[in-house]
Scaffold this motif. Structure first.
Motif, PDB file in Angstrom:
ATOM      1  N   SER A  86     -11.580   9.604  -2.251  1.00 24.72           N
ATOM      2  CA  SER A  86     -11.226  10.845  -2.938  1.00 24.72           C
ATOM      3  C   SER A  86      -9.866  11.361  -2.480  1.00 24.72           C
ATOM      4  O   SER A  86      -9.053  11.827  -3.286  1.00 24.72           O
ATOM      5  CB  SER A  86     -12.305  11.904  -2.680  1.00 24.72           C
ATOM      6  OG  SER A  86     -11.978  13.131  -3.295  1.00 24.72           O
ATOM      7  N   ALA A  87      -9.594  11.272  -1.179  1.00 27.62           N
ATOM      8  CA  ALA A  87      -8.336  11.779  -0.622  1.00 27.62           C
ATOM      9  C   ALA A  87      -7.138  10.913  -0.993  1.00 27.62           C
ATOM     10  O   ALA A  87      -5.995  11.345  -0.839  1.00 27.62           O
ATOM     11  CB  ALA A  87      -8.454  11.887   0.894  1.00 27.62           C
ATOM     12  N   SER A  88      -7.387   9.695  -1.485  1.00 30.04           N
ATOM     13  CA  SER A  88      -6.282   8.801  -1.818  1.00 30.04           C
ATOM     14  C   SER A  88      -5.467   9.298  -3.000  1.00 30.04           C
ATOM     15  O   SER A  88      -4.299   8.947  -3.166  1.00 30.04           O
ATOM     16  CB  SER A  88      -6.810   7.391  -2.133  1.00 30.04           C
ATOM     17  OG  SER A  88      -7.477   7.368  -3.392  1.00 30.04           O
ATOM     18  N   ILE A 144       0.840  -1.190   0.000  1.00 34.22           N
ATOM     19  CA  ILE A 144       0.000   0.000   0.000  1.00 34.22           C
ATOM     20  C   ILE A 144       0.880   1.246   0.000  1.00 34.22           C
ATOM     21  O   ILE A 144       2.033   1.211   0.446  1.00 34.22           O
ATOM     22  CB  ILE A 144      -0.958   0.048   1.216  1.00 34.22           C
ATOM     23  CG1 ILE A 144      -0.185   0.031   2.537  1.00 34.22           C
ATOM     24  CG2 ILE A 144      -1.953  -1.107   1.160  1.00 34.22           C
ATOM     25  CD1 ILE A 144      -1.055   0.264   3.755  1.00 34.22           C
ATOM     26  N   SER A 145       0.316   2.328  -0.496  1.00 33.33           N
ATOM     27  CA  SER A 145       1.029   3.606  -0.489  1.00 33.33           C
ATOM     28  C   SER A 145       1.287   4.049   0.941  1.00 33.33           C
ATOM     29  O   SER A 145       0.421   3.955   1.804  1.00 33.33           O
ATOM     30  CB  SER A 145       0.196   4.659  -1.226  1.00 33.33           C
ATOM     31  OG  SER A 145       0.791   5.926  -1.136  1.00 33.33           O
ATOM     32  N   SER A 146       2.497   4.553   1.190  1.00 34.30           N
ATOM     33  CA  SER A 146       2.878   4.921   2.555  1.00 34.30           C
ATOM     34  C   SER A 146       2.330   6.276   2.979  1.00 34.30           C
ATOM     35  O   SER A 146       2.007   6.477   4.147  1.00 34.30           O
ATOM     36  CB  SER A 146       4.401   4.931   2.689  1.00 34.30           C
ATOM     37  OG  SER A 146       4.776   5.204   4.018  1.00 34.30           O
ATOM     38  N   ARG A 147       2.288   7.229   2.050  1.00 36.90           N
ATOM     39  CA  ARG A 147       1.829   8.584   2.358  1.00 36.90           C
ATOM     40  C   ARG A 147       2.707   9.237   3.429  1.00 36.90           C
ATOM     41  O   ARG A 147       2.249  10.058   4.208  1.00 36.90           O
ATOM     42  CB  ARG A 147       0.354   8.588   2.801  1.00 36.90           C
ATOM     43  CG  ARG A 147      -0.590   7.845   1.870  1.00 36.90           C
ATOM     44  CD  ARG A 147      -1.993   7.764   2.424  1.00 36.90           C
ATOM     45  NE  ARG A 147      -2.041   7.319   3.797  1.00 36.90           N
ATOM     46  CZ  ARG A 147      -1.899   6.059   4.174  1.00 36.90           C
ATOM     47  NH1 ARG A 147      -1.703   5.097   3.280  1.00 36.90           N
ATOM     48  NH2 ARG A 147      -1.961   5.745   5.456  1.00 36.90           N
ATOM     49  N   ARG A 148       3.963   8.865   3.468  1.00 39.00           N
ATOM     50  CA  ARG A 148       4.912   9.432   4.426  1.00 39.00           C
ATOM     51  C   ARG A 148       6.128   9.973   3.697  1.00 39.00           C
ATOM     52  O   ARG A 148       6.498   9.479   2.635  1.00 39.00           O
ATOM     53  CB  ARG A 148       5.374   8.368   5.437  1.00 39.00           C
ATOM     54  CG  ARG A 148       4.290   7.844   6.361  1.00 39.00           C
ATOM     55  CD  ARG A 148       4.842   6.722   7.235  1.00 39.00           C
ATOM     56  NE  ARG A 148       3.839   6.189   8.147  1.00 39.00           N
ATOM     57  CZ  ARG A 148       2.920   5.281   7.813  1.00 39.00           C
ATOM     58  NH1 ARG A 148       2.875   4.815   6.553  1.00 39.00           N
ATOM     59  NH2 ARG A 148       2.059   4.836   8.698  1.00 39.00           N
ATOM     60  N   ASN A 149       6.763  10.960   4.298  1.00 38.59           N
ATOM     61  CA  ASN A 149       7.966  11.537   3.723  1.00 38.59           C
ATOM     62  C   ASN A 149       9.164  10.621   3.949  1.00 38.59           C
ATOM     63  O   ASN A 149       9.352  10.069   5.039  1.00 38.59           O
ATOM     64  CB  ASN A 149       8.251  12.901   4.359  1.00 38.59           C
ATOM     65  CG  ASN A 149       9.495  13.550   3.788  1.00 38.59           C
ATOM     66  OD1 ASN A 149       9.572  13.792   2.584  1.00 38.59           O
ATOM     67  ND2 ASN A 149      10.472  13.830   4.635  1.00 38.59           N
ATOM     68  N   TYR A 150       9.946  10.431   2.895  1.00 39.37           N
ATOM     69  CA  TYR A 150      11.206   9.679   3.000  1.00 39.37           C
ATOM     70  C   TYR A 150      12.313  10.607   2.524  1.00 39.37           C
ATOM     71  O   TYR A 150      12.281  11.082   1.378  1.00 39.37           O
ATOM     72  CB  TYR A 150      11.165   8.412   2.145  1.00 39.37           C
ATOM     73  CG  TYR A 150      12.371   7.511   2.345  1.00 39.37           C
ATOM     74  CD1 TYR A 150      12.327   6.456   3.250  1.00 39.37           C
ATOM     75  CD2 TYR A 150      13.545   7.728   1.628  1.00 39.37           C
ATOM     76  CE1 TYR A 150      13.429   5.634   3.445  1.00 39.37           C
ATOM     77  CE2 TYR A 150      14.653   6.908   1.817  1.00 39.37           C
ATOM     78  CZ  TYR A 150      14.586   5.868   2.734  1.00 39.37           C
ATOM     79  OH  TYR A 150      15.685   5.063   2.926  1.00 39.37           O
TER      80      TYR A 150
END
Length: 310
Positions: A184-186, A75-81
């Protein structure tokens, strides 16, 4: 439940034995998901495997299993790397303070942190690896949507299956609105959302639904989205239409009492579907399925209130 894990590419890709053991522990049907951390996580795992000297046959199998995992477990992490921080674990530890993972799986546990698991010491009985495949949540729209969120925000096809789903009833639209907001937010383009309901004595005529659907769903469907309505009739001597499901192209779950938000004083039991049952249910509600009789026409309702036959 659906738990998100950060898995260090070096920890899973350094040898075939660890890769095979770990990758089999993850999937929407198993309740454990691998966060794409960083975004090119699969590429990093393959690079680690290549540098480890893994043989061609096993490397090819590793690549194939990662390809399968894109649908079943990642799944997409949606976190900064931050690539300027060369150490993967430091990046993961920083994000744990911002948006925690359920656990971090790494090649070492610097600092002996309770939420870090060492890859070659993992046991499925470890509390951080225990992921129940069924659980209860309050019958509140936001709680139901939150419990379904990993599927909602990861999928291209989303089907709400509920014989009694009623788009003119606020109890159902509460859950629908919260769920569509997550989709929608994805940020995934072109997500197809569908409601599949069954014929029963209290169901309004289709012409009435067509005439009023835009008004009933005003403010429920996010801008730029639409939802399709499929009505089904049981066949004489055929399968019954009773169970309620959230089905997607990534996986599915049983929603025992359905999607109506009847209040926090009640609970709804959710259960993850194993792969073959999920595939069976997806096929049963495909448009040209013969398990039930489709009630034509199928309607598509848009965020601006338009309704069209499809």
């Amino acid at each position: 439940m659906l738990f998100e894990y950060a898995v260090e590419p070096k920890a899973i890709g350094s040898n075939w034995k660890d890769f095979k053991y770990l990758i089999e522990k993850f999937g929407f049907d198993r309740g454990r998901l691998i966060s794409r951390f960083p975004k090119k996580w699969e590429r990093d795992v393959i690079e680690v495997a290549q540098k480890s000297g893994m043989g061609d046959v096993r490397l090819k199998s590793l690549v194939s299993r990662l390809q399968q995992a894109k649908t079943t477990a990642l799944i997409s992490s949606r976190r900064n790397y931050d690539p300027s921080i060369s150490d993967w674990l430091e990046n993961a530890l920083l994000q744990q303070q911002v948006q925690p993972f359920h656990a971090i799986i790494a090649s070492e546990n610097r600092g002996n942190r309770a939420y870090v698991l060492v890859a070659d010491e993992i046991d499925e009985t470890d509390p951080l690896m225990v992921a129940p495949n069924n659980w209860e949540v309050p019958r509140v729209g936001a709680d139901l949507a939150s419990a379904m969120a990993p599927l909602l925000r990861s999928s291209k096809d989303v089907l709400f299956i509920d014989r009694y789903f009623d788009i003119q009833n606020a109890r159902y639209t509460e859950t629908l609105k919260a769920s569509l907001a997550i989709i929608s937010a994805s940020g995934i383009d072109g997500v197809q959302c569908e409601i599949h309901y069954g014929e029963h004595d209290k169901r309004p005529p289709l012409e009435m639904v067509e005439h009023n659907a835009g008004r009933w769903l005003a403010g429920v469907i996010p801008a730029g989205m639409s939802i399709k309505l499929f009505g089904w009739r049981e066949k004489a001597g055929g399968a019954d239409f009773h169970a309620r499901f959230l089905l997607t192209d990534r996986g599915g779950m049983n929603v025992e009492a359905g999607f109506s938000a009847d209040g926090a004083h009640q609970k709804v039991l959710l259960a993850l579907l194993e792969v073959s049952l999920h595939q069976e249910k997806m096929a049963a509600f495909a448009r040209h399925s013969t398990k039930y009789e489709l009630i034509e026409p199928v309607l598509e309702i848009f965020s601006d209130g338009r309704v069209r036959r499809i």
